[in-house]
Design an enzyme around this catalytic site. Structure first.
Site, PDB file in Angstrom:
ATOM      1  CB  CYS A   2      78.470  53.775  60.931  1.00 45.09           C
ATOM      2  SG  CYS A   2      78.869  52.274  61.847  1.00 45.09           S
ATOM      3  NE  ARG A  27      81.773  59.705  58.453  1.00 48.17           N
ATOM      4  CZ  ARG A  27      81.228  60.073  59.605  1.00 48.17           C
ATOM      5  NH1 ARG A  27      81.022  59.182  60.528  1.00 48.17           N
ATOM      6  NH2 ARG A  27      80.893  61.319  59.827  1.00 48.17           N
ATOM      7  CD1 TRP A  74      83.786  51.171  60.955  1.00 50.19           C
ATOM      8  CD2 TRP A  74      84.833  49.311  60.340  1.00 50.19           C
ATOM      9  NE1 TRP A  74      84.990  51.533  60.405  1.00 50.19           N
ATOM     10  CE2 TRP A  74      85.653  50.402  60.022  1.00 50.19           C
ATOM     11  CE3 TRP A  74      85.292  48.014  60.042  1.00 50.19           C
ATOM     12  CZ2 TRP A  74      86.896  50.255  59.424  1.00 50.19           C
ATOM     13  CZ3 TRP A  74      86.533  47.874  59.444  1.00 50.19           C
ATOM     14  CH2 TRP A  74      87.324  48.984  59.146  1.00 50.19           C
ATOM     15  CG  ASN A  98      76.213  56.299  62.121  1.00 46.74           C
ATOM     16  OD1 ASN A  98      76.160  55.264  61.471  1.00 46.74           O
ATOM     17  ND2 ASN A  98      76.628  57.448  61.595  1.00 46.74           N
ATOM     18  N   GLY A  99      75.769  54.537  66.250  1.00 50.18           N
ATOM     19  CA  GLY A  99      75.727  54.672  67.704  1.00 50.18           C
ATOM     20  C   GLY A  99      75.353  53.380  68.407  1.00 50.18           C
ATOM     21  CD  GLU A 479      96.379  62.211  76.821  1.00 46.43           C
ATOM     22  OE1 GLU A 479      95.795  62.643  75.808  1.00 46.43           O
ATOM     23  OE2 GLU A 479      97.561  61.812  76.788  1.00 46.43           O
ATOM     24  CE  LYS A 483      95.509  64.894  73.744  1.00 40.70           C
ATOM     25  NZ  LYS A 483      96.742  64.105  73.818  1.00 40.70           N
ATOM     26  CD  GLU A 486     100.270  66.217  72.670  1.00 39.65           C
ATOM     27  OE1 GLU A 486     100.757  65.388  71.881  1.00 39.65           O
ATOM     28  OE2 GLU A 486      99.101  66.149  73.084  1.00 39.65           O
ATOM     29  CG  HIS A 502     106.614  61.341  98.411  1.00 43.36           C
ATOM     30  ND1 HIS A 502     107.456  60.751  99.334  1.00 43.36           N
ATOM     31  CD2 HIS A 502     105.377  60.850  98.664  1.00 43.36           C
ATOM     32  CE1 HIS A 502     106.759  59.932 100.104  1.00 43.36           C
ATOM     33  NE2 HIS A 502     105.494  59.960  99.712  1.00 43.36           N
ATOM     34  CE  LYS A 602      96.592  62.058  64.669  1.00 40.77           C
ATOM     35  NZ  LYS A 602      96.068  62.455  65.992  1.00 40.77           N
TER      36      LYS A 602
END
Length: 607
Positions: A2, A27, A74, A98-99, A479, A483, A486, A502, A602
């Site tokens: 928002c 947005r 939204w 917002n929020g 992840e 990161k 990357e 192991h 991207k």
């Protein structure tokens, strides 16, 4: 995401408010509105759909005023229509928000007990009535607002105007970005500097917990303890990446810090805060009859699917298969009658994921997608789209897209579990309650940024790093390693902690950083046992846990980040944030191109 714009001006502000909303269109939104103070009264114009519809409303029913607020929104619970659009207002107060307000239910009871009539189920309307009640009790706008801010829990940003106050605006932020622009006899408010770019170069970024009293000539800022504070005025360029970064050094850091807001926005689009239920778009099939769920994605989105596999199997009690799209599309997997396939992609254009979708379609599967781009190819070819409201993500390394994907998958899991009668209403309420706490807890985690920056020095000179996790936090280990690879170009691997003996244990020595993701859930004892093996071999332990977990670590040389204690259901969403920050700060120390790391794009639209 928002968007918020506010102006205390010298002339009529309606046109400038609408222009500001247009700058926030990137947005995404499905309704818009403005409110001004006109001859001492609040005037409001709102419209469903694009800003051009709002412009038509204003053209047919003009609105003047030198002080006003605007919002792009939204849809939350319910349809995107004029009634649900912001600003929300009472006789004397208008608010844009917002929020998400975490203690909405408790506050709603107070409002109803006081005799207020509610026109919606939104948490924003509750704030309006709370301030109005304080005004009715004789408080000034400043007193009325400050008293309400102290009652609000969650992550939010607010802009407020008052009838009879043509030179006053009050703003507040907790975990959701908000900026004040300083002009020549004018003052501005925006959810980011893009909205303010043509209006002023002088920007004040409110810090977490701040609230501000604004007039055309002055800004008074108070911290969360109601103590007057001073915040720096920064000079911004009027165009280019400097504005888009909102004062942050890199887009990636900005996007990490946007997570309390975008997670809240995404939750709002699925969760009804009144009865703690999940509302999904029409999916076109009976979720209770699905025989098997297949989750397919690439890269970071694949790790979101790995987390979701734990959720769907443990909570919704449905068999789940996950696969990397580039592998799935070529192995000609048999798919059961009555099955559903779910595809997760930030861009919605990933070629391997799109090809996998078409294969699943050819095998008679129901097709769902979790997408950040609703006009994308994957979205267009899906039976139903569950949209993440992350807004544009510029940094190549996914951050806010990942956590909003997890948020959507968590909501879908709860809805499917209830449809399959795998959980009752009480359990559904508990899970939704845990989700609504996430934006506020995410804001708390961001307060560890400086500590994570210090710890990054311990990793930046290493050649390798090891990440460990168990259960639904095992994918977070994968992840975290991704990161780091990357953006810092340091070799890293993620493992299930139970797999350490192991093979990976052979790598551990005094030069090996070992990052352990270990909230105090049912697997903590097992994880601590694995960690003791790391400590016994002199590994450089970095331990992410809450207070209970941190108390289990006896190594005086261990680096411990003590995070808020949260329900195990939502811990993967929240523990992603320190993992992201750690990788970011290592990359900055290494001097790499954080936002555009070498060899990466991207959106991967070719094989």
């Amino acid at each position: 995401m928002c968007g918020i714009i506010g102006i205390i001006g010298k002339e009529d502000v309606t046109a400038s408010l609408i222009d500001g909303l247009k700058r926030l269109e990137y947005r995404g939104y499905d309704s818009a509105g403005i409110a001004t103070v006109v001859d001492g009264q609040i005037g409001r114009r709102r419209a469903e759909g694009k800003i051009r519809n709002l412009e038509k409303v204003v053209a047919g029913s003009p609105l003047s005023g030198k002080t006003g607020i605007g919002h792009t929104r939204w849809a939350t619970h319910g349809v995107p229509n004029e009634e649900n659009a912001h600003p929300h207002a009472s006789a004397n107060v208008a608010i844009v928000h917002n929020g998400i307000i975490e203690n909405f239910q408790e506050l709603r009871k107070d409002v109803l007990t006081s005799g207020c009539n509610l026109a919606s189920d939104t948490d924003t309307e509750i704030i309006v009535h709370l301030i109005q009640l304080n005004l009715d009790a004789g408080m000034s706008p400043r007193e009325a607002s400050g008293a309400v801010f102290r009652r609000l829990q969650g992550a939010f940003s607010l802009g407020i105007v008052f009838s009879g106050e043509e030179n006053l605006m009050i703003a507040a932020r907790l975990g959701s970005p908000l900026a004040i622009g300083v002009g020549d006899g004018e003052m501005y408010l925006g959810s980011d500097a893009i909205a303010l770019a043509p209006l002023t170069k002088k920007i004040i970024y409110l810090e977490d917990g701040d609230w501000a009293v604004m007039t055309s000539e002055d800004v008074e800022i108070f911290d969360a303890d109601n103590v007057p504070v001073s915040r720096d005025v920064r000079l911004s360029e009027l165009s280019g990446a400097g504005i888009g970064k909102g004062g942050y050094r890199h887009f990636m850091l900005k996007e990490i810090y946007e997570q309390p807001q975008v997670i809240g926005d995404t939750l709002h689009s699925f969760v009804n805060p009144t009865d703690r239920t999940v509302t999904l778009p029409e999916v076109g099939f009976d979720m209770a009859s699905v025989t098997k769920l297949t989750l397919i994605a690439c890269g970071t989105a694949y790790y979101a699917c790995m987390v979701a596999k734990y959720w769907f199997e443990q909570i919704a009690r449905i068999p789940v298969e996950i696969d990397i799209a580039s592998e799935f599309r070529y192995r000609e997997a048999p798919m059961p009658e009555g099955g559903a396939a779910l595809f997760v992609s930030q861009s919605g254009e990933t070629i391997d994921t799109l090809a996998a979708l078409r294969y699943a379609r050819s095998r008679g599967q129901h097709i769902l997608s979790v997408i950040n781009a609703p006009e994308s190819a994957i979205a267009r070819e899906s039976d139903a789209v569950l949209q993440t409201l992350a807004g544009p993500e510029i940094g190549v390394a996914s951050t806010k897209a990942f956590t909003t994907q997890l948020t959507v998958l968590a909501c879908l899991c709860v809805a499917m579990a209830r449809a399959r009668r795998a959980i009752d209403d009480d359990e559904q309420g508990r899970l939704i309650g845990a989700l609504t706490e996430v934006p506020a807890r995410a804001a708390e985690i961001l307060n560890h940024d400086q500590r994570l920056r210090e710890i990054a020095h311990n990793i930046s000179e290493s050649r390798d790093a090891l990440y460990l996790g168990r259960g639904s936090n095992y994918p977070l280990a994968l992840e975290g390693a991704l990161k780091l690879k990357e953006i810092s170009y340091i070799h890293a691997e993620g493992y299930a902690a139970g797999e350490m003996k192991h093979g990976p244990i052979a790598l551990i020595d005094e030069d090996m950083p070992v990052i352990v993701i270990a909230p105090s859930d049912s697997l903590l004892d097992k994880t601590v046992s694995n960690v003791e093996q790391v400590m016994a071999r002199g590994g450089r332990l970095i331990f992410l846990s809450d207070r209970d977990g941190a108390a289990r670590i006896t190594d005086p040389n261990a680096e411990i980040i003590t995070l808020p204690k949260v329900d195990a259901f939502v811990s993967p969403i929240l523990y992603a944030i320190p993992v992201q920050l750690l990788a970011y700060h290592v990359a900055v120390l290494k001097g790499t191109d954080v936002d555009q790391p070498r060899n990466l794009a991207k959106s991967v639209t070719v094989e």
